[in-house]
Motif scaffolding. Structure first.
Motif, PDB file in Angstrom:
ATOM      1  N   ALA A   1       0.852  -1.208   0.000  1.00  0.00           N
ATOM      2  CA  ALA A   1       0.000   0.000   0.000  1.00  0.00           C
ATOM      3  C   ALA A   1       0.881   1.248   0.000  1.00  0.00           C
ATOM      4  O   ALA A   1       0.579   2.239  -0.694  1.00  0.00           O
ATOM      5  N   GLU A   2       1.972   1.225   0.772  1.00  0.00           N
ATOM      6  CA  GLU A   2       2.846   2.394   0.830  1.00  0.00           C
ATOM      7  C   GLU A   2       3.476   2.683  -0.540  1.00  0.00           C
ATOM      8  O   GLU A   2       3.557   3.842  -0.969  1.00  0.00           O
ATOM      9  N   ILE A   3       3.881   1.622  -1.218  1.00  0.00           N
ATOM     10  CA  ILE A   3       4.481   1.818  -2.543  1.00  0.00           C
ATOM     11  C   ILE A   3       3.418   2.317  -3.531  1.00  0.00           C
ATOM     12  O   ILE A   3       3.670   3.235  -4.332  1.00  0.00           O
ATOM     13  N   ILE A   4       2.222   1.753  -3.445  1.00  0.00           N
ATOM     14  CA  ILE A   4       1.127   2.214  -4.314  1.00  0.00           C
ATOM     15  C   ILE A   4       0.858   3.700  -4.068  1.00  0.00           C
ATOM     16  O   ILE A   4       0.727   4.498  -5.012  1.00  0.00           O
ATOM     17  N   ASP A   5       0.814   4.073  -2.784  1.00  0.00           N
ATOM     18  CA  ASP A   5       0.538   5.483  -2.456  1.00  0.00           C
ATOM     19  C   ASP A   5       1.652   6.397  -2.978  1.00  0.00           C
ATOM     20  O   ASP A   5       1.389   7.519  -3.420  1.00  0.00           O
ATOM     21  N   ALA A   6       2.879   5.907  -2.928  1.00  0.00           N
ATOM     22  CA  ALA A   6       4.001   6.707  -3.453  1.00  0.00           C
ATOM     23  C   ALA A   6       3.876   6.871  -4.964  1.00  0.00           C
ATOM     24  O   ALA A   6       4.085   7.969  -5.509  1.00  0.00           O
ATOM     25  N   VAL A   7       3.512   5.779  -5.638  1.00  0.00           N
ATOM     26  CA  VAL A   7       3.373   5.844  -7.096  1.00  0.00           C
ATOM     27  C   VAL A   7       2.233   6.799  -7.484  1.00  0.00           C
ATOM     28  O   VAL A   7       2.364   7.618  -8.397  1.00  0.00           O
TER      29      VAL A   7
ATOM     30  N   ALA B   1       1.184   9.366  -5.760  1.00  0.00           N
ATOM     31  CA  ALA B   1       1.638  10.740  -5.521  1.00  0.00           C
ATOM     32  C   ALA B   1       2.577  11.196  -6.637  1.00  0.00           C
ATOM     33  O   ALA B   1       2.518  12.356  -7.073  1.00  0.00           O
ATOM     34  N   LEU B   2       3.409  10.291  -7.102  1.00  0.00           N
ATOM     35  CA  LEU B   2       4.320  10.633  -8.204  1.00  0.00           C
ATOM     36  C   LEU B   2       3.540  10.961  -9.471  1.00  0.00           C
ATOM     37  O   LEU B   2       3.816  11.963 -10.137  1.00  0.00           O
TER      38      LEU B   2
END
Ligand code: IPE
Ligand code: IPE
Ligand code: MG
Length: 239
Positions: free
Chosen positions: A144-150, A152-153
């Motif tokens: 989920a954290e990586i998805i949220d980072a992507v 935001a990018l």
């Protein structure tokens, strides 16, 4: 504090902990699983005291994963209330010891308002503290954290040629948090269970059979000694 056989000059900057085995601890005593969660509170505070004694600057704990919603509704409800209680009971003490409390994870509709309010209060109260940063991973998932980072990018309008490790790292929940040097998992399970997936790329992993409610300072110190016996190469070769 000087602890025998721990090199004070090589204390890990960031220790992350998967606090596992509460249910089995309780079941072994003929108690309800939730009694194991309650018993885990003492382990948490004693471990944090130990980490403070050693001067560990960042300590992260896995309190509730994005997958833990799959548990029976009564256990989930207990855990939500229990986290309110943990903050009520320990916030002032942690504040007095200079701990900055933060939360990593999704604040979605399933996180009760009452808990969200307690989280905000703890964050605000302790925001200026710098002795240690305690990151409580709640409704946290590494994916989920990586998805949220992507997300935001993408929202920032970045082009693909600008996507690199630094771009992704800087869109994680806490870009200022160093990657864990050491990850400890209790209860004899040898897996990561979706914890800090990006951040632990080069972390040292220490697994112990101790069930979380039995974990104490001495077990933390043992894990640090184990960590200090490792050779970290980061893909290179020993000098
Ligand atoms: C860890 O203990 C606490 C949470 C996941 C919230 P468990 O509840 O997973 O205990 P076991 O692994 O079932 O013994
Ligand atoms: C990991 O433990 C999550 C927390 C400690 C909060 P789990 O008990 O949920 O992990 P699995 O299901 O054994 O992989
Ligand atoms: Mg478990």
């Amino acid at each position: 504090m000087v602890v025998p056989d721990i090199d004070q000059d090589r204390i890990p900057a960031h220790v992350a902990c998967v606090m596992d085995g509460n249910g089995r601890w309780a079941q072994a005593r003929g108690l309800a699983r939730t009694e194991g969660h309650s018993a885990g509170e003492k382990a948490l505070i004693e471990t944090l005291d130990g980490a403070l004694e050693l001067g560990i600057k960042y300590f992260s704990v896995y309190a509730f994963s994005t997958e833990n919603w799959r548990r029976p509704v009564e256990e989930v409800r207990f855990l939500l209330n229990f986290n309110v209680g943990i903050l009520d009971r320990n916030r002032d003490y942690l504040h007095s010891r200079g701990v900055r409390i933060r939360f990593a994870g999704r604040r979605d509709w399933r996180v009760p308002k009452r808990l969200a309010k307690k989280m905000d209060e703890a964050v605000n109260l302790t925001a200026m503290n710098r002795t240690m940063t305690l990151t409580i991973c709640f409704n946290y998932g590494g994916r989920a954290e990586i998805i949220d980072a992507v997300k935001a990018l993408v929202d920032s309008g970045i082009t693909s040629d600008k996507i690199n490790e630094r771009a992704i790292s800087s869109h994680l929940y806490y870009p200022d948090m160093p990657d864990p040097d050491l990850v400890i998992r209790t209860s004899g399970e040898y897996r990561i269970s979706n914890f800090l997936l990006w951040e632990l790329a080069y972390s040292e992993l220490v697994f112990t059979d101790i069930l979380w409610p039995d974990f104490r300072q001495k077990h933390l110190f043992d894990a640090i000694r184990e960590y200090q016996s490792r050779v970290r190469r980061f893909g290179g070769v020993d000098q």
